[in-house]
Design an enzyme around this catalytic site. Structure first.
Site, PDB file in Angstrom:
ATOM      1  N   CYS A 112      -4.371 -20.716  80.469  1.00  0.00           N
ATOM      2  CA  CYS A 112      -4.737 -20.865  79.003  1.00  0.00           C
ATOM      3  C   CYS A 112      -5.986 -20.940  78.598  1.00  0.00           C
ATOM      4  O   CYS A 112      -6.425 -20.528  77.436  1.00  0.00           O
ATOM      5  CB  CYS A 112      -4.318 -22.390  78.780  1.00  0.00           C
ATOM      6  N   HIS A 258      -6.374 -23.206  71.590  1.00  0.00           N
ATOM      7  CA  HIS A 258      -4.979 -22.568  72.009  1.00  0.00           C
ATOM      8  C   HIS A 258      -3.936 -23.213  71.529  1.00  0.00           C
ATOM      9  O   HIS A 258      -3.913 -24.618  71.143  1.00  0.00           O
ATOM     10  CB  HIS A 258      -5.377 -23.079  73.494  1.00  0.00           C
ATOM     11  N   ASN A 288       3.713 -20.808  72.510  1.00  0.00           N
ATOM     12  CA  ASN A 288       2.522 -20.804  73.520  1.00  0.00           C
ATOM     13  C   ASN A 288       2.315 -19.559  74.115  1.00  0.00           C
ATOM     14  O   ASN A 288       3.286 -19.124  74.796  1.00  0.00           O
ATOM     15  CB  ASN A 288       2.511 -22.141  74.450  1.00  0.00           C
TER      16      ASN A 288
END
Length: 334
Positions: A112, A258, A288
């Site tokens: 991430c 994020h 995501n």
């Protein structure tokens, strides 16, 4: 020499998958997904599309926005947790697609926060004069590696596919693009097993076996509450420090976080007193996309005209590892 983000590009595979589509495979309800994550839709690839193909689409969009071609690049950096193959890395696949042999191609495996780790590396290389122009790509295909059964419901619902890219350039001129003022990184290996995909694992003998697959160890696993708590605490601390060190007020910035959980980002913003309208959010329709979420978010904000108003832009990510990072970028006023 200052280092700038000269241009941004992104690519999303055309197939849109709704929460209703997910629960048709995994059970549960569409409302449950949205109420806990903020996600309604995500994009999935169709057969034939690879990670590096998506990266190429995003890269060419970024290059076109800068009026450049692959021949103008000096180095490639590729952030992903879902490479085309076990090895080599996807950077050389992208290089082949772009037709730019001979220059270095570096793969980054920080999940991430991978885009921010890549941003830090590119800034160091360009700022030192090692290279003049770099392409940094974040690209992910999650859909082909998720457990779409009842057992995998929680994790399968939160991921999507997509790619983003930026062209970075060293220059002593002003107003080349978004000047990178600061990049900060961190990691804490005590959280390794809280969010990971175990297989293939070279420490196992063999590293892949049918018995492992039967146990579902090839699928990503997550301890959601632990990850959520550590993410909030870490991002609050790191972002608070970044703002304080640069003398910035919370309402002065545009936050591009994020996209792991909408409510996680809102909680961090509330703790730091960052207005919700100052947050760029793509999770509702993209879910995501791991290493791709930050460059996609930047491209989204740019297309909305939100990053060309002289407002400082802050990037932030926390994820598997645990690893994290944040960055401060200043675009010139329109």
């Amino acid at each position: 020499m200052h280092v700038y983000i000269r241009s941004i590009g992104s690519f999303l595979p055309p197939r849109v998958v709704s929460n209703e589509d997910i629960v048709a495979m995994t059970g549960g309800t569409a409302e449950w997904i949205e109420e806990r994550t903020g996600i309604r839709n995500r994009h999935f690839v169709d057969p034939g599309m690879t990670n590096s193909m998506m990266g190429e689409r995003a890269a060419r969009n970024a290059l076109e926005a800068a009026g450049l071609g692959p021949e103008d690049l000096d180095v490639l950096l590729y952030a992903t947790l879902s490479p085309d193959a076990g090895f080599p890395g996807s950077g050389v696949f992208l290089q082949r697609h772009l037709g730019r042999p001979g220059i270095p191609a570096l793969d980054i495996r920080n999940q991430c926060s991978g885009f921010l780790y890549g941003l830090s590396i590119a800034r160091a290389w360009l700022g030192s004069g090692t290279y003049r122009r770099a392409l940094l790509v974040g690209s992910e295909i999650h859909s082909t590696g998720l457990d779409f059964s009842e057992a995998g419901r929680t994790v399968a619902s939160i991921f999507g596919d997509g790619a983003g890219a930026v062209v970075l350039e060293a220059s002593d001129e002003a107003n080349v693009g978004g000047r990178i003022l600061d990049v900060r990184l961190g990691a804490d290996g005590s959280g390794v097993e809280a969010l990971w995909c175990e297989l293939p694992a070279s420490g196992l003998h063999p590293n892949m076996d049918a018995s492992y697959l039967a146990q579902g160890r090839q699928f990503p696993q997550m301890k959601g509450r632990s990850v959520f708590r550590h993410a909030v605490e870490t991002l609050e601390r790191e972002l608070g420090s970044l703002l304080a060190d640069h003398g910035l007020q919370p309402d002065e910035i545009l936050l591009v976080p994020h996209q792991s959980n909408k409510f996680l980002n809102l909680m961090v913003a509330d703790r730091l007193k960052i207005p919700h309208e100052n947050i760029v959010s793509t999770i509702e329709n993209l879910a995501n996309t791991t290493a791709a979420s930050l460059p996609i978010g930047l491209d989204y904000a740019q297309k909305q005209g939100r990053i060309h108003e002289g407002k400082p832009v802050v990037l932030a990510a926390f994820g598997s590892g645990y690893t994290w990072g944040c960055a401060l970028i200043q675009w010139p006023a329109a």
